[in-house]
Enzyme design. Sequence first.
Site, mmCIF file in Angstrom:
data_model
loop_
_atom_site.group_PDB
_atom_site.id
_atom_site.type_symbol
_atom_site.label_atom_id
_atom_site.label_comp_id
_atom_site.label_asym_id
_atom_site.label_seq_id
_atom_site.Cartn_x
_atom_site.Cartn_y
_atom_site.Cartn_z
ATOM 1 N N GLU A 105 -44.800 59.925 -0.346
ATOM 2 C CA GLU A 105 -44.587 58.591 -0.918
ATOM 3 C C GLU A 105 -45.046 58.561 -2.372
ATOM 4 O OE1 GLU A 105 -45.691 55.156 1.611
ATOM 5 O OE2 GLU A 105 -46.567 54.268 -0.181
ATOM 6 N N ASP A 107 -45.727 55.701 -5.278
ATOM 7 C CA ASP A 107 -45.886 54.237 -5.369
ATOM 8 C C ASP A 107 -46.147 53.700 -6.756
ATOM 9 O OD1 ASP A 107 -46.052 53.644 -2.596
ATOM 10 O OD2 ASP A 107 -48.117 54.357 -2.574
ATOM 11 N N GLU A 109 -47.459 49.898 -7.747
ATOM 12 C CA GLU A 109 -47.832 48.581 -7.231
ATOM 13 C C GLU A 109 -48.328 47.736 -8.393
ATOM 14 O OE1 GLU A 109 -49.199 49.048 -2.648
ATOM 15 O OE2 GLU A 109 -50.565 49.903 -4.134
ATOM 16 N N THR A 123 -50.775 53.295 -9.226
ATOM 17 C CA THR A 123 -49.856 54.317 -8.711
ATOM 18 C C THR A 123 -50.584 55.152 -7.665
ATOM 19 O OG1 THR A 123 -50.484 55.823 -10.504
ATOM 20 C CG2 THR A 123 -48.486 54.495 -10.831
ATOM 21 N N ASP A 132 -54.474 58.484 -0.893
ATOM 22 C CA ASP A 132 -55.791 58.278 -1.506
ATOM 23 C C ASP A 132 -55.891 58.887 -2.894
ATOM 24 O OD1 ASP A 132 -56.652 56.939 0.799
ATOM 25 O OD2 ASP A 132 -57.278 58.814 1.745
ATOM 26 N N ARG A 133 -54.814 58.772 -3.663
ATOM 27 C CA ARG A 133 -54.824 59.307 -5.029
ATOM 28 C C ARG A 133 -54.515 58.182 -6.018
ATOM 29 N NH1 ARG A 133 -51.747 63.529 -2.282
ATOM 30 N NH2 ARG A 133 -53.030 65.409 -2.133
ATOM 31 N N GLU A 134 -55.247 57.075 -5.896
ATOM 32 C CA GLU A 134 -54.942 55.915 -6.728
ATOM 33 C C GLU A 134 -55.350 56.109 -8.184
ATOM 34 O OE1 GLU A 134 -56.748 55.766 -3.934
ATOM 35 O OE2 GLU A 134 -55.644 54.468 -2.543
ATOM 36 N N ASP A 198 -56.668 39.868 -0.090
ATOM 37 C CA ASP A 198 -57.920 40.443 0.420
ATOM 38 C C ASP A 198 -58.369 41.649 -0.419
ATOM 39 O OD1 ASP A 198 -55.595 41.689 1.360
ATOM 40 O OD2 ASP A 198 -56.588 42.465 3.159
ATOM 41 N N ARG A 277 -66.551 58.174 -4.425
ATOM 42 C CA ARG A 277 -65.552 58.404 -3.398
ATOM 43 C C ARG A 277 -65.314 59.898 -3.167
ATOM 44 N NH1 ARG A 277 -59.800 56.065 -4.511
ATOM 45 N NH2 ARG A 277 -58.824 56.484 -2.510
#
Length: 289
Positions: A105, A107, A109, A123, A132-134, A198, A277
Amino acid sequence: MATATRSLLKLMLVHIFSLVVSVWARPVTFLQDFRITWADSHIRQIEGGRSIQLILDQNSGCGFASKNQYLFGRVSMKIKLIPGDSAGTVTAFYMNSDTDTVRDELDFEFLGNRTGQPYTVQTNVYVHGKGDREQRINLWFDPAAEYHTYSILWNHYHVVFYVDDVPIRVYKNNEAKGLPFPKFQPMGVYSTLWEADDWATRGGLEKIDWTKAPFYAYYKDFDIEGCAAPGAASCASNPNNWWEGAGYQKLDELQARKYRWVRMNHMIYDYCVDKSRYPVTPPECLAGI
Ligand SMILES: *[C@@H]1O[C@H](CO)[C@@H](O)[C@H](O)[C@H]1NC(C)=O
């Protein structure tokens, strides 16, 4: 003609034909190439079908998806985001292989904000089921004032996310170093508009103001060039596809400069340097672009 020769000829013709049709070449239109996946009532065609309007209200958000899936290529759309107070809303534009545990995927957003506060573009890259690679940037313009072009270039060398002609993210093919790269699964093109108060704006502190609803986002100029499934794999192995060409295998000097400018001036979050993280830096972050 002997039957064997004839069937061989037929096979060759079918093969040539499939090579020709699976490279997606005609202009994409919303009606022909997309389907509504969520809330018919909340997606409207406007300007004689040249643009669409997505609606978010207290009853529902909405979404649409391409009818086809594509392996490699370039996808772009012009999007005009929700103006004014858009805090708590998320507009997403992404590609997804729809394969659950081994999902690929890519992304985009767009996280809304209070009036006058900058939109954030997040992204993410999922490869073989792992995301989990924001990364997050803020935009250097008001994305609700005009349409801007958002695109994803995906070839055997890298995946590049663009805002207009500015690369904002590069995920390089580092298979030679043992790192995963999306290569086998065709992906559909998706978009959704939804409520995510949220988490979306200042980590969920800013809630949606429903007195401002309905919220509208606009899309136009859908452009998809890639290898359409079925037949995507043989099409994608053709090195002559334009998106595999010399000019697309790495960022040129001007693009690299723009990319550095974004990272220095507009990046607000990068998972690569989030030590709380990831105490150990993820390997793709070290492999470089
Ligand atoms: C919203 O604006 C605030 C204040 O400028 C900023 O810290 C935040 O990153 C912006 N974006 C989101 C999605 O919270």
